[in-house]
Design a protein around this motif. Structure first.
Motif, PDB file in Angstrom:
ATOM      1  N   LYS A 192       0.822  -1.217   0.000  1.00 17.69           N
ATOM      2  CA  LYS A 192       0.000   0.000   0.000  1.00 17.69           C
ATOM      3  C   LYS A 192       0.855   1.265   0.000  1.00 17.69           C
ATOM      4  O   LYS A 192       0.414   2.336  -0.427  1.00 17.69           O
ATOM      5  N   ILE A 201      -5.536   1.716  -4.542  1.00 19.89           N
ATOM      6  CA  ILE A 201      -5.805   0.682  -3.536  1.00 19.89           C
ATOM      7  C   ILE A 201      -6.693   1.270  -2.441  1.00 19.89           C
ATOM      8  O   ILE A 201      -6.370   2.317  -1.868  1.00 19.89           O
ATOM      9  N   PRO A 202      -7.829   0.623  -2.102  1.00 18.82           N
ATOM     10  CA  PRO A 202      -8.717   1.133  -1.048  1.00 18.82           C
ATOM     11  C   PRO A 202      -7.987   1.231   0.289  1.00 18.82           C
ATOM     12  O   PRO A 202      -7.093   0.423   0.584  1.00 18.82           O
ATOM     13  N   TRP A 205      -8.024  -1.966   2.626  1.00 23.02           N
ATOM     14  CA  TRP A 205      -7.669  -3.223   1.937  1.00 23.02           C
ATOM     15  C   TRP A 205      -6.360  -3.755   2.516  1.00 23.02           C
ATOM     16  O   TRP A 205      -5.452  -2.978   2.806  1.00 23.02           O
ATOM     17  N   PRO A 206      -6.229  -5.076   2.677  1.00 24.19           N
ATOM     18  CA  PRO A 206      -7.259  -6.120   2.537  1.00 24.19           C
ATOM     19  C   PRO A 206      -8.007  -6.286   3.848  1.00 24.19           C
ATOM     20  O   PRO A 206      -7.573  -5.829   4.903  1.00 24.19           O
ATOM     21  N   SER A 207      -9.102  -6.981   3.787  1.00 28.61           N
ATOM     22  CA  SER A 207      -9.896  -7.209   4.991  1.00 28.61           C
ATOM     23  C   SER A 207      -9.224  -8.260   5.867  1.00 28.61           C
ATOM     24  O   SER A 207      -8.399  -9.047   5.404  1.00 28.61           O
ATOM     25  N   VAL A 240      -5.111  -5.472  -5.941  1.00 31.84           N
ATOM     26  CA  VAL A 240      -6.461  -5.861  -5.525  1.00 31.84           C
ATOM     27  C   VAL A 240      -6.970  -7.007  -6.399  1.00 31.84           C
ATOM     28  O   VAL A 240      -7.519  -7.996  -5.890  1.00 31.84           O
ATOM     29  N   ASP A 244      -7.680 -11.033  -5.431  1.00 31.54           N
ATOM     30  CA  ASP A 244      -8.960 -11.675  -5.760  1.00 31.54           C
ATOM     31  C   ASP A 244      -8.728 -12.993  -6.500  1.00 31.54           C
ATOM     32  O   ASP A 244      -9.469 -13.968  -6.295  1.00 31.54           O
TER      33      ASP A 244
END
Length: 604
Positions: A192, A201-202, A205-207, A240, A244
């Motif tokens: 990040k 990138i949110p 993120w990540p959860s 991301v 996934d």
């Protein structure tokens, strides 16, 4: 002490860290890291010499004793491991520590990693036996640390003969899970902060559930976590979307802990385009069957495999999770490179196990026999290539490839119809007008030797009616200009017929010591139009090549003598005169190379 665990739990990383820490404290006597893919790291030949060299550096007081042992017995490195260990490690260490009291001695360590990657079960057990006996003779302040997979034969030794040795298992799932979770959190933080696409990138993120799922899939294997992070953080991909893909892959039920990486390997290879996948598997299979280190650059594999320039680099650069392509000064060439070349590095040995096991890799399976058959055909096609790097590869690998390749009609036809077996070379667009002498001196004799060991029913017919006459034809083409000089012809024949085996350079220096001008003329003629026997380069591909050098020279010399004797322009007269010259100068007890009447020797 034995540190053991399954593939990917971080044994090598731990051993490297221990070695670095001990070296910083001045407590590292030496280290050796066995590697399945390294020509000097996958056998025991360089095991003791490497440790002895490192010992001489870490304990300078042992250097004189090690040098004396080698001077007293120049063949010491050909002895059994226990003898080498005794002479080069145990005695020098004991002598160096003789004046120290037990209380004043500080701990020292020998680090041995990857024992299971040493070629051959017997060799692995020989290393264990040698190290076990060393511990009985060395002071108790010296610790030998060994790391390996818990292979059955190694486990059995530690359970019986070596049961007093300490053992540390790296498969404590609960503690490893915690470490892997911390590793993921730290690496995702770096992604990040540093990834080229970090702006997209949110923030959250990540959860946690994603991290927890990754931890569970790793099943205690650090290598899974390492490969997953490399895949997710690939510079040309969006992290991301990469995450996934990993999470979206179907998790396999793992019955064998060594197979925990399989689902991740399937995920990685599934990202390749359908049209690229066959080339990727061919490239990786070829690299994984190469026992030399460092692995040659992508440009080399382009040329060897006949792929479009740059294709290997393009395909490999897209998957940093499994391998890296970085700058390295070392190449396959005899000459050092003027500029850094890209060298390929495979991260983990489990990739080889996965690809070569059909039950694990499924549609990504690489059939080793068929792969070697393809490589053998390419080597035969390129047998006379002027490319020095490929020349070296063919010389080092042709026997291995032909011995283990699947025998197919296509391979048979390639042998029979190649430049080596046929005078019809118009279909070979690269075929050189003048064949490099190195190919005739080394590669062709090695190729002939390999053909004689083939399992084709008509191998003798291939050898006698096709390959051998073709070889002599190529020699004839190179030797005919030498007949312009009677003296050069005589020296070549004396070289081929004399025993003991004088080098060509020695004979020229002996006979023309007082005739420097004529000597230069003959050397130039030999270099430009002959076989370059005076200044030829010799292969330097490891001990196996060195041991067979003399055998290959004998093949070359016998065929030179036979070829010259059959040449027109008084070739037979030269042959007869050279035999007489050999007798007069008493260079031989029995003449070799007389293929017309091999039973007749010529005794002084």
């Amino acid at each position: 002490m034995w540190l053991h665990g399954s593939a990917g739990v971080g044994k090598t990383t731990i051993m490297h860290t221990i070695a670095e820490i001990m070296e910083g404290k001045g407590c590292l006597l030496g280290s050796f890291f066995f590697r399945r893919t390294g020509d000097r790291c996958n056998t025991t030949q360089f095991f003791i010499p490497t440790l002895a060299y490192q010992l001489a550096l870490s304990m300078p007081e042992t250097r004189e004793l090690i040098e004396r042992a080698i001077e007293d017995d120049p063949l010491i490195f050909t002895h059994k491991l226990q003898v080498q260990m005794q002479m080069l490690l145990i005695w020098p260490i004991k002598a160096a520590l003789q004046g120290e009291s037990s209380a004043s001695r500080h701990g020292r360590v020998l680090v041995i990693d990857g024992l299971d990657e040493c070629q051959g079960t017997k060799k692995q057990l020989e290393v264990l036996k040698t190290l076990y006996k060393a511990t009985a003779e060395l002071p108790s302040s010296i610790v030998i640390l060994i790391a390996s997979r818990p292979e059955s034969h190694i486990q059995n030794k530690f359970d019986t003969v070596l049961r007093r040795a300490s053992a540390l298992v790296l498969n404590d799932i609960r503690s490893v899970h915690t470490d892997i979770e911390r590793y993921y959190i730290e690496k995702f933080r770096e992604i990040k902060q540093q990834h080229p696409l970090r702006a997209n990138i949110p923030p959250f993120w990540p959860s946690y559930s994603a991290i927890n799922k990754l931890v569970q899939r790793a099943a205690g294997e650090f290598m899974y976590a390492t490969i997953a992070i490399r895949f997710i953080s690939a510079q040309r991909k969006h992290p991301v979307k990469q995450l996934d893909i990993v999470l979206g892959a179907t998790a396999r039920r793992v019955e064998n802990i060594d197979h925990v990486l399989d689902s991740l390997y399937v995920t990685v290879f599934s990202t390749y385009k359908k049209d690229d996948l066959p080339a990727v598997l061919l490239i990786l299979g070829s690299i994984l069957t190469t026992s030399y280190s460092p692995i040659p650059a992508p440009s080399f594999w382009d040329r060897l495999l006949g792929l479009q320039t740059g294709r290997v680099g393009r395909l490999l650069l897209g998957q940093e999770s499994l391998f890296s392509v970085g700058h390295d000064q070392s190449t396959y060439s005899f000459k050092p490179s003027k500029k850094p070349l890209l060298s390929v590095q495979i991260y983990h040995a489990s990739l080889r196990d996965f690809l070569f096991d059909s039950s694990r890799s499924g549609r990504f399976f690489v059939d080793r026999g068929i792969l070697l058959e393809k490589l053998a055909k390419r080597c035969i096609y390129l047998l006379f290539t002027p490319d020095v790097d490929i020349q070296n590869y063919i010389f080092a690998r042709i026997s291995y490839l032909l011995n283990d390749a699947k025998l197919t009609s296509e391979l048979h036809d390639t042998i029979q119809g190649s430049p080596a077996g046929s005078a019809l070379t118009s279909s070979y667009s690269w075929y050189p007008s003048v064949i490099d002498p190195f190919c005739l001196q080394w590669i062709y004799p090695e190729y002939l030797t390999a053909i004689q060991k083939l399992r084709f029913e008509d191998k003798d017919n291939l050898y006698l009616t096709s390959l051998l006459p073709s070889y002599q034809g190529h020699l004839r083409q190179r030797l005919e200009p030498c007949l312009e000089s009677e003296m050069l012809t005589f020296i070549i024949l004396v070289y081929c017929l004399s025993e003991p085996s004088y080098t060509f350079q020695e004979l020229v220096d002996i006979f023309f010591e007082e005739l420097p001008v004529l000597k230069v003329e003959l050397i130039n003629l030999d270099r430009e139009h002959g076989l370059n026997l005076y200044g030829c380069r010799k292969p330097t591909f490891g001990p196996a090549a060195e041991r067979k050098v003399e055998d290959l020279w004998q093949i070359l010399k016998a065929n030179i003598a036979s070829t010259i004797s059959q040449l027109e322009s008084n070739g037979d007269c030269y042959y007869t005169a050279a035999r007489h010259l050999v007798r007069c100068f008493m260079l031989t007890t029995t003449v070799h190379g007389d293929t017309r009447n091999p039973e007749v020797g010529f005794e002084i």
